[in-house]
Scaffold this motif. Structure first.
Motif, PDB file in Angstrom:
ATOM      1  N   TRP A 210      67.839  67.363  63.999  1.00 31.56           N
ATOM      2  CA  TRP A 210      69.043  67.425  63.168  1.00 31.56           C
ATOM      3  C   TRP A 210      69.140  66.148  62.358  1.00 31.56           C
ATOM      4  N   ARG A 211      69.949  66.177  61.287  1.00 36.59           N
ATOM      5  CA  ARG A 211      69.981  64.981  60.450  1.00 36.59           C
ATOM      6  C   ARG A 211      71.390  64.450  60.219  1.00 36.59           C
ATOM      7  N   ASP A 212      72.373  64.977  60.960  1.00 35.34           N
ATOM      8  CA  ASP A 212      73.710  64.379  60.848  1.00 35.34           C
ATOM      9  C   ASP A 212      74.033  63.647  62.156  1.00 35.34           C
ATOM     10  N   ASP A 213      75.247  63.695  62.597  1.00 36.31           N
ATOM     11  CA  ASP A 213      75.651  62.850  63.722  1.00 36.31           C
ATOM     12  C   ASP A 213      75.647  63.591  65.059  1.00 36.31           C
TER      13      ASP A 213
ATOM     14  N   PRO B 282      59.140  66.002  57.761  1.00 35.73           N
ATOM     15  CA  PRO B 282      60.151  65.443  58.660  1.00 35.73           C
ATOM     16  C   PRO B 282      61.331  66.388  58.904  1.00 35.73           C
ATOM     17  N   PHE B 283      61.742  67.089  57.846  1.00 27.46           N
ATOM     18  CA  PHE B 283      62.890  67.989  58.038  1.00 27.46           C
ATOM     19  C   PHE B 283      62.779  69.182  57.114  1.00 27.46           C
ATOM     20  N   ILE B 284      62.995  70.350  57.701  1.00 25.19           N
ATOM     21  CA  ILE B 284      63.028  71.575  56.897  1.00 25.19           C
ATOM     22  C   ILE B 284      63.997  72.523  57.589  1.00 25.19           C
ATOM     23  N   LYS B 285      64.729  73.249  56.804  1.00 20.88           N
ATOM     24  CA  LYS B 285      65.663  74.211  57.390  1.00 20.88           C
ATOM     25  C   LYS B 285      64.893  75.385  57.985  1.00 20.88           C
ATOM     26  N   ALA B 286      65.380  75.912  59.087  1.00 16.36           N
ATOM     27  CA  ALA B 286      64.710  77.059  59.722  1.00 16.36           C
ATOM     28  C   ALA B 286      65.607  78.273  59.595  1.00 16.36           C
ATOM     29  N   GLU B 287      65.638  78.828  58.396  1.00 13.38           N
ATOM     30  CA  GLU B 287      66.507  79.973  58.153  1.00 13.38           C
ATOM     31  C   GLU B 287      65.695  81.123  57.588  1.00 13.38           C
ATOM     32  N   GLU B 288      66.008  82.330  58.050  1.00 14.57           N
ATOM     33  CA  GLU B 288      65.302  83.505  57.544  1.00 14.57           C
ATOM     34  C   GLU B 288      65.473  83.591  56.029  1.00 14.57           C
ATOM     35  N   PRO B 289      64.457  84.022  55.289  1.00 16.86           N
ATOM     36  CA  PRO B 289      63.162  84.531  55.765  1.00 16.86           C
ATOM     37  C   PRO B 289      62.084  83.444  55.890  1.00 16.86           C
ATOM     38  N   TYR B 290      62.461  82.224  56.049  1.00 16.77           N
ATOM     39  CA  TYR B 290      61.515  81.131  56.319  1.00 16.77           C
ATOM     40  C   TYR B 290      60.450  80.951  55.234  1.00 16.77           C
ATOM     41  N   ASP B 291      60.814  81.230  54.008  1.00 12.50           N
ATOM     42  CA  ASP B 291      59.813  81.184  52.928  1.00 12.50           C
ATOM     43  C   ASP B 291      59.198  79.799  52.749  1.00 12.50           C
ATOM     44  N   GLU B 292      60.046  78.771  52.810  1.00 12.18           N
ATOM     45  CA  GLU B 292      59.538  77.410  52.607  1.00 12.18           C
ATOM     46  C   GLU B 292      58.517  77.041  53.675  1.00 12.18           C
TER      47      GLU B 292
ATOM     48  N   PRO C 145      74.886  65.335  78.976  1.00 13.90           N
ATOM     49  CA  PRO C 145      74.933  66.565  78.165  1.00 13.90           C
ATOM     50  C   PRO C 145      76.333  67.109  77.918  1.00 13.90           C
ATOM     51  N   ARG C 146      77.299  66.703  78.727  1.00 18.15           N
ATOM     52  CA  ARG C 146      78.653  67.208  78.483  1.00 18.15           C
ATOM     53  C   ARG C 146      79.412  66.325  77.516  1.00 18.15           C
ATOM     54  N   ALA C 147      78.890  65.136  77.252  1.00 16.45           N
ATOM     55  CA  ALA C 147      79.582  64.222  76.342  1.00 16.45           C
ATOM     56  C   ALA C 147      78.926  64.188  74.968  1.00 16.45           C
ATOM     57  N   LEU C 148      77.634  64.395  74.931  1.00 18.09           N
ATOM     58  CA  LEU C 148      76.908  64.251  73.669  1.00 18.09           C
ATOM     59  C   LEU C 148      76.191  65.555  73.335  1.00 18.09           C
ATOM     60  N   ARG C 149      76.291  65.930  72.083  1.00 20.59           N
ATOM     61  CA  ARG C 149      75.640  67.177  71.671  1.00 20.59           C
ATOM     62  C   ARG C 149      74.871  66.947  70.375  1.00 20.59           C
ATOM     63  N   ILE C 150      73.850  67.744  70.203  1.00 15.57           N
ATOM     64  CA  ILE C 150      73.048  67.657  68.984  1.00 15.57           C
ATOM     65  C   ILE C 150      73.937  67.839  67.755  1.00 15.57           C
ATOM     66  N   GLY C 151      73.491  67.330  66.624  1.00 17.56           N
ATOM     67  CA  GLY C 151      74.270  67.441  65.393  1.00 17.56           C
ATOM     68  C   GLY C 151      74.344  68.874  64.889  1.00 17.56           C
ATOM     69  N   ASN C 152      75.076  69.049  63.791  1.00 19.46           N
ATOM     70  CA  ASN C 152      75.267  70.401  63.244  1.00 19.46           C
ATOM     71  C   ASN C 152      74.346  70.729  62.076  1.00 19.46           C
ATOM     72  N   ASP C 153      73.830  69.704  61.406  1.00 20.91           N
ATOM     73  CA  ASP C 153      72.936  69.967  60.270  1.00 20.91           C
ATOM     74  C   ASP C 153      71.510  70.016  60.816  1.00 20.91           C
ATOM     75  N   ARG C 154      71.130  71.206  61.250  1.00 17.73           N
ATOM     76  CA  ARG C 154      69.910  71.331  62.053  1.00 17.73           C
ATOM     77  C   ARG C 154      68.757  71.954  61.286  1.00 17.73           C
ATOM     78  N   GLY C 155      67.581  71.686  61.764  1.00 18.14           N
ATOM     79  CA  GLY C 155      66.367  72.275  61.209  1.00 18.14           C
ATOM     80  C   GLY C 155      65.221  71.919  62.118  1.00 18.14           C
ATOM     81  N   LEU C 156      64.062  71.703  61.537  1.00 17.39           N
ATOM     82  CA  LEU C 156      62.924  71.349  62.377  1.00 17.39           C
ATOM     83  C   LEU C 156      61.993  70.409  61.627  1.00 17.39           C
ATOM     84  N   SER C 157      61.163  69.737  62.421  1.00  9.45           N
ATOM     85  CA  SER C 157      60.079  68.935  61.867  1.00  9.45           C
ATOM     86  C   SER C 157      58.788  69.727  62.071  1.00  9.45           C
TER      87      SER C 157
END
Lengths: 382, 437
Positions: free
Chosen positions: B240-243, B347-357, B314-326
């Motif tokens: 993820w790339r936000d907080d 380093p970062f790419i969105k993983a959204e259907e149809p995954y063209d990129e 894990p109950r206090a800290l969670r992954i960010g919301n602007d997510r994707g993959l490396s």
């Protein structure tokens, strides 16, 4: 044993043929609680070794009971797994990457009957059929390869050494007392069908004798240029060989001192077998990891160059692994993986503490990267 | 009375861990008894003979399996591994003992109904022995005869809507972690992407046209539970790339001892009271965390998302919301040139259907590797041979310091002519006007 046709007609192989359909879609097999809460999980918690709960933002919970599975299992065994999943889990289950079986239930009161049922099932020799454990800061199942049960290139067995090792490490499968989780893997030859090269402890089958040359058959069984090209150290060259009967044949010659026993030639050419009861055995590697947690992923390092194959229970191998695990358990800091611990105390101290001999075999001499594994500093420990 | 004496294997029938020897013996007995009146299509004593041949290997210290011949199903170049015993007279039941790789469902979730169907098929047309699962991820059907291969494939596809996996120089069966199905760390839907790419590249999976094997593995987060970074030609690792999301109350609950650190994963030993400074803040590899009074602060810009703090709390800290993959590329096990980890390419790419990129990058990599790769050269080896710059060029990606651990420490740069003002064609006579010979 009469042949029963599936409907396939060998005269018309393309008739009604179905191809390229891929696997069954994952969501056909989700238990309802998973289907409902996918992507909504908030946190998880271990309740006891082998049992953990995931809690969803919907308030739903899924309790998972993890069981160490033999990767090699019969359909009879799978049917028993199904019987358990029908009885306790509404007919759903999953497997993990490390060959564990996971039974999931949607409320806490279903956990104990499930665990009791699993732990109560034993094989006639007293082995657990479904041992619960393998979570958290403990030792989970060993990922492994085929070995002598089904492979043509192994330098050791797989299922046997794994059974022997898990028997020795069983207390840590059922506990979470270690500084961090510890992954053990086995590959029965250098092809490494499993990712043993990045494991906390890796058991690796290795040959130590160069290939034998079946000159009479070599040119008939193999493409000689492919066998030559397969050698990473260019130890193989074409050769004309005179057979005892005087017949001259095309074959290969091997520069034995260049061979590092990878067996790649044998993969390309069945007339070059390496397997040997005395030559083959086990390399122990340690300190690898795949997680990016705290430190970067690392390769495992060779810490014992050779242990003999000792079927059926490989005692020297299991003793060595047990010793490394105990030393790590007693000496490492909380959260420290085995390789991080070894790097902090220094490898010279690792060998001392684990009472392992440091022999010349452990100093890398394979190609350029070897140089960077030698010590280029005055900093070392006495 | 067993068909073969197995005194060495018998010693693996005690101890706490489940015994595969006992299991195979029990399967042998079930086949002999045949309570279900199954019309076994391969020898009934196949399980006896596999124990016999394994015992012989225990005695000889060597395998008794020969190289695979070319066997398979019509139109596919993978999915079946030929295997023959080198003592067929002693062990006729396993003289032919071919393996089928059956493409596992994502996340390895099953219904018992489906597993039983597979069991029925494999008892009827094979040895009844499996691997759940093979190292690549497939369901492995271990041992059948050549005439059964097409029959099994026909039944798999027609009755069970199920295809084979990959083997040989093709796309190997992709595999994924449990992902969002049951993990709060998953930064993208590993099962959805794994399934989509598996379906998109069925031709590459079944018909070997590559220089060598090619593996995709999908890890939902940097903990890397499927070891993609160590063994996949392309590793898809969630990030993820936000907080990092912080629940300050839960942080206090960890500090106060109401919540168990690391989700209770260390409960087997008394490690003393949880110390957030020592166990989290001081272990942060980028030193980007601190306590400001009762507040935990994170300088997210400096975070490298190693997961340690999240794993511990894990109950206090969670992954960010602007997510994707490396996307990291080039990992492989040791053969031939030594083991390699995957290298950061995207380093970062969105993983959204149809995954063209994502597909665009995959296909550019394949075009290069299929054109330039030598026989049995993995992608990582081609990268070594032709260089990372070449990979950048073919994927048309911009260089980024995130792709390297450090810049080069030698200045031996292969400048290209077009990069140097005026090019490389010069007039030696003009030069000599000012510089005597």
């Amino acid at each position: 044993m009469a042949f029963i046709s599936s409907g396939y007609d060998p005269k018309e192989p393309m008739k009604d043929r179905i191809t390229d359909i891929g696997p069954r879609k994952y969501d056909e097999f989700y238990p309802p609680v998973i289907a409902k809460n996918k992507g909504k999980w908030l946190y998880h918690e271990y309740l006891e070794p082998g049992v953990y709960v995931h809690v969803s933002e919907t308030g739903d919970e899924v309790y998972t009971v993890r069981v160490g599975g033999m990767r090699l299992m019969s359909v009879g065994f799978i049917r028993e797994i199904c019987e358990i999943a029908d009885k306790h889990c509404d007919g759903y289950l999953r497997f993990t990457t490390r060959n564990n079986i996971e039974f999931m239930v949607d409320s806490k009161d279903k956990v104990k009957p499930l665990v009791d049922d699993l732990m109560g099932r034993k094989q006639p020799g007293g082995c657990y059929k479904f041992p619960v454990g393998g979570t958290g800061a403990g030792i989970t199942n060993i990922v492994h390869t085929q070995g002598w049960i089904h492979c043509h290139t192994p330098a050791t067995d797989a299922s046997g050494p794994v059974k022997a090792t898990m028997d020795v490490l069983f207390d840590d499968f059922r506990d979470m007392r270690l500084p961090a989780h510890l992954r053990v893997s086995l590959a029965c030859c250098l092809n490494m069908c499993g990712a043993v090269h990045c494991s906390d402890i890796a058991i690796l089958g290795y040959h130590r004798k160069p290939p034998m040359l079946d000159h009479e058959y070599l040119d008939k069984m193999c493409e000689i240029p492919l066998a030559i090209a397969a050698c990473p150290t260019a130890a193989i060259k074409p050769a004309k060989v005179e057979l005892p009967g005087g017949q001259k044949v095309n074959s290969v010659a091997v520069k034995n001192e260049r061979c590092m026993f990878c067996g790649n030639c044998y993969t390309m050419c069945p007339a070059m077998p390496l397997a040997d009861d005395v030559g083959d055995g086990i390399v122990i590697m340690a300190g690898g990891k795949v997680s990016n947690r705290i430190s970067a992923p690392k390769f495992s390092k060779v810490v014992v160059a050779f242990l003999p194959n000792e079927p059926p229970r490989w005692p020297q191998t299991t003793d060595c692994i047990k010793k490394i695990v105990e030393t790590y358990a007693n000496d490492a800091r909380k959260y420290e993986r085995l390789g991080e611990w070894a790097e902090r105390i220094g490898w010279e101290r690792f060998f001392e503490k684990c009472e392992l001999d440091f022999t010349h075999h452990l100093i890398d001499d394979f190609r350029d990267p070897a140089y960077f594994t030698w010590r280029q500093t005055t900093q070392f420990k006495f | 009375m067993p068909k073969h004496e197995t005194p060495m294997l018998d010693q693996l029938e005690t101890g706490p861990w489940p015994s595969f020897v006992t299991d195979i013996k029990e399967e042998a007995a079930r086949r002999a008894k045949n309570e279900g009146n199954v019309e076994f299509q391969i020898p009934v004593d196949v399980c006896d003979d596999i124990l016999g041949v394994l015992e012989l290997s225990y005695k000889h210290g060597r395998t008794h399996w020969k190289h695979g011949g070319i066997v398979g199903v019509f139109g596919y170049g993978g999915g079946v591994i030929g295997r023959y015993c080198d003592q067929p007279e002693m062990f006729p039941g396993v003289a032919h003992f071919h393996t089928l790789r059956v493409n596992q469902p994502g996340g390895k979730f099953y219904t018992t109904e489906y597993l039983r169907q597979l069991c029925d098929l494999w008892e009827f047309r094979g040895s009844g022995l499996t691997n759940m699962h093979g190292s690549t991820g497939d369901i492995i059907f271990l041992g059948t005869t050549t005439p059964q291969l097409e029959e099994i494939f026909y039944e798999l596809t027609h009755k069970y809507n199920q295809d084979l996996g990959g083997s040989g120089s093709n796309l190997r069966t992709p595999s994924d972690c449990v992902g969002q199905a049951r993990c709060e760390y998953a930064c993208y839907d590993t099962q959805a992407l794994c399934y989509d790419l598996t379906q998109t590249y069925q031709d590459e999976l079944h018909r070997p046209a590559f220089p060598y094997k090619f593996k995709f593995k999908f890890d939902g987060c940097p903990n890397c539970c499927v070891a993609s970074i160590a063994r996949a030609d392309i590793s898809f690792i969630g990030t993820w790339r936000d907080d990092i999301r912080i629940d300050q109350e839960a942080v206090q609950a960890y500090i106060g001892g109401e919540l168990k650190p690391n989700a209770g994963a260390h409960m087997g030993r008394d490690w003393g009271k949880f110390d957030i400074q020592k166990e989290v803040i001081d272990l942060c590899p980028t030193e980007c965390m601190w306590m400001d009074g009762k507040e935990l602060k994170i300088d997210n810009k400096e975070c490298t998302r190693c997961m340690h703090c999240i794993n511990v709390m894990p109950r206090a800290l969670r992954i960010g919301n602007d997510r994707g993959l490396s996307m990291l590329v080039g990992a492989k096990a040791p053969i031939l040139d030594g083991a390699q980890m995957s290298t950061m390419l995207v380093p970062f790419i969105k993983a959204e259907e149809p995954y063209d990129e994502i597909k665009e990058i995959i296909e550019k990599i394949w075009d290069w590797w299929m054109e330039e790769g030598k026989n049995r050269e993995r992608l990582g080896e081609l990268m070594k041979r032709q260089g990372f710059q070449k990979l950048l060029e073919v994927t048309e990606l911009q260089p980024d310091p995130r792709m390297v651990k450090e810049p080069r420490s030698n200045p031996y740069i292969f400048w290209k002519e077009e990069e140097v003002e005026g090019g490389w064609s010069r007039d030696i006579n003009e030069f000599r006007k000012y510089h005597k010979r």
